[in-house]
Design an enzyme around this catalytic site. Structure first.
Site, PDB file in Angstrom:
ATOM      1  N   CYS A 135     -28.409  50.821  -5.611  1.00 36.99           N
ATOM      2  CA  CYS A 135     -29.177  51.167  -4.412  1.00 36.99           C
ATOM      3  C   CYS A 135     -30.649  50.817  -4.571  1.00 36.99           C
ATOM      4  CB  CYS A 135     -29.004  52.654  -4.095  1.00 36.99           C
ATOM      5  SG  CYS A 135     -29.963  53.182  -2.670  1.00 36.99           S
ATOM      6  N   CYS A 138     -33.121  53.364  -3.129  1.00 37.33           N
ATOM      7  CA  CYS A 138     -33.265  54.576  -3.942  1.00 37.33           C
ATOM      8  C   CYS A 138     -34.109  54.313  -5.193  1.00 37.33           C
ATOM      9  CB  CYS A 138     -31.910  55.085  -4.424  1.00 37.33           C
ATOM     10  SG  CYS A 138     -30.591  55.031  -3.232  1.00 37.33           S
ATOM     11  N   ASP A 139     -33.894  53.178  -5.834  1.00 36.64           N
ATOM     12  CA  ASP A 139     -34.397  53.015  -7.200  1.00 36.64           C
ATOM     13  C   ASP A 139     -35.435  51.915  -7.397  1.00 36.64           C
ATOM     14  OD1 ASP A 139     -32.715  55.092  -8.026  1.00 36.64           O
ATOM     15  OD2 ASP A 139     -31.029  53.726  -8.311  1.00 36.64           O
TER      16      ASP A 139
END
Ligand code: NAP
Length: 326
Positions: A135, A138-139
């Protein structure tokens, strides 16, 4: 009489938010969590884009909080893999296939999510959360100023590669063929980005370094020559697609060409009384917060459906019931 008014299958942000709302509506929901309890956030480390946590929160901690909150208002959570569902007859029946008694319910919220595909080379999954991610949203932030790779050649891979150039010093896209599957407009964007480099006809043989417990590079195999080479980098984003967890519902609930549940008018499916929320019906946004939002919608839709549901005789067939839906 059904055992339950509402059953929710799935315990990610969508399922737990649906449970929270259904519980607060006094519907005493039953939530069935499967083997991957907590969903994809259980595979993430720090979540920095969940509103309300200015310093971020660990994915598993966020899910534990959401679960406790749903339980506090009366959600019953059980573990079990639902093996089959009968959505043709009312009430709906969910069977476990492990000797447990089947559960019947007047409404069902499907929140079984989608699973990111992995390379299945071992080292990729083992270093998940330690430099390997599925992701970018997200990261990506963790890789500021660092070289990284994106694996895949579809829209997700190319979109993520472009997005990740906001953080990374360099993004190497590794694709197993020499042409991208991604749409032309996405390709043009990526080719024009000076931070993106492509390595064609190659697959990842290994993500290094398991011994160190962090990503230090990838070993690539050229699929035309068999030649192995190593690329040093700090992060690997795998973007080779998602698989919606809908096998259980095939042939009963309408699915799109990629296997995602088709919803309309909010979270309604083709079967009145069956609702779908989160990634199982969303291949576009795929965020924890959007999944949670649709879980809330599903609970409200189920509540409204139940309000308009007269006492139903168990022998009543689904075709007759369909006319009762608001
Ligand atoms: P996708 O279109 O199925 O692409 C997956 C990519 O990963 C393909 O390039 C495929 O290679 C590669 N791949 C699959 N398995 C692999 C493996 N084991 N090892 C190495 N590479 C592998 O998936 P997606 O990119 O996630 O997109 C899914 C859907 O969402 C698509 O319809 C897409 O258009 C849509 N989407 C749209 C947007 C947008 O419009 N902004 C953004 C993201 C996704 P091959 O090409 O060789 O098969």
């Amino acid at each position: 009489m059904a055992d339950r008014k509402v059953v929710i299958i799935g315990s990610g942000p969508a399922g737990l938010t649906a449970a929270l709302y259904a519980a607060r509506a006094n519907l005493s929901p039953l939530l069935i969590e499967g083997l991957e309890a907590g969903g994809q956030l259980m595979l993430t480390t720090m979540v920095e884009n969940w509103p309300g946590y200015r310093d971020g929160i660990m994915g598993p901690d966020l899910m534990a909080e959401m679960r406790a909150q749903a339980e506090r208002f009366g959600t019953e959570v059980i573990q079990g893999n639902v093996k089959s569902v009968d959505l043709q007859m009312r009430p709906f029946t969910l069977s476990f296939g492990d000797g447990r008694t089947a559960v019947t319910t007047e409404s069902l919220i499907i929140a079984t999510g989608a699973s990111a595909r992995w390379l299945e080379i071992g080292s990729d999954r083992k270093l998940s959360g330690h430099g390997v991610s599925t992701c970018a949203t997200c990261d990506g932030y963790f890789f500021r100023g660092k070289p990284i790779a994106v694996i895949g050649g579809g829209d997700s891979a190319v979109e993520e590669a472009v997005y990740l150039t906001k953080f990374a010093s360099k993004v190497t896209v590794v694709h197993r063929r020499d042409t991208l599957r991604a749409s032309k407009i996405m390709q043009d964007k990526a080719f024009a980005n000076p931070k993106i480099e492509f390595i064609w006809d190659s697959e990842v043989a290994e993500v290094k370094d398991l011994a160190k417990g962090e990503v230090t590079g990838i070993v690539l195999r050229n699929l035309k020559t068999g030649h192995l080479s190593e690329v040093p980098l700090d992060g690997v984003f795998i973007a080779i697609g998602h698989t919606p967890n809908t096998t259980l519902f095939k042939g009963q609930v309408d699915l799109d060409g990629n296997g995602y549940i088709v919803t309309h008018h909010g979270t309604r499916t083709n079967i009145p009384g069956v609702f779908a929320a989160g990634d199982v019906q969303d291949h576009i946004y795929r965020q924890a917060i959007t999944a949670a939002g649709s879980g809330c919608m599903a609970a409200l839709d189920a509540e409204r459906y139940l309000e308009h549901l007269p006492e139903i005789d168990e022998s009543t067939d689904s075709a007759a019931c369909a006319t009762l839906v608001p």
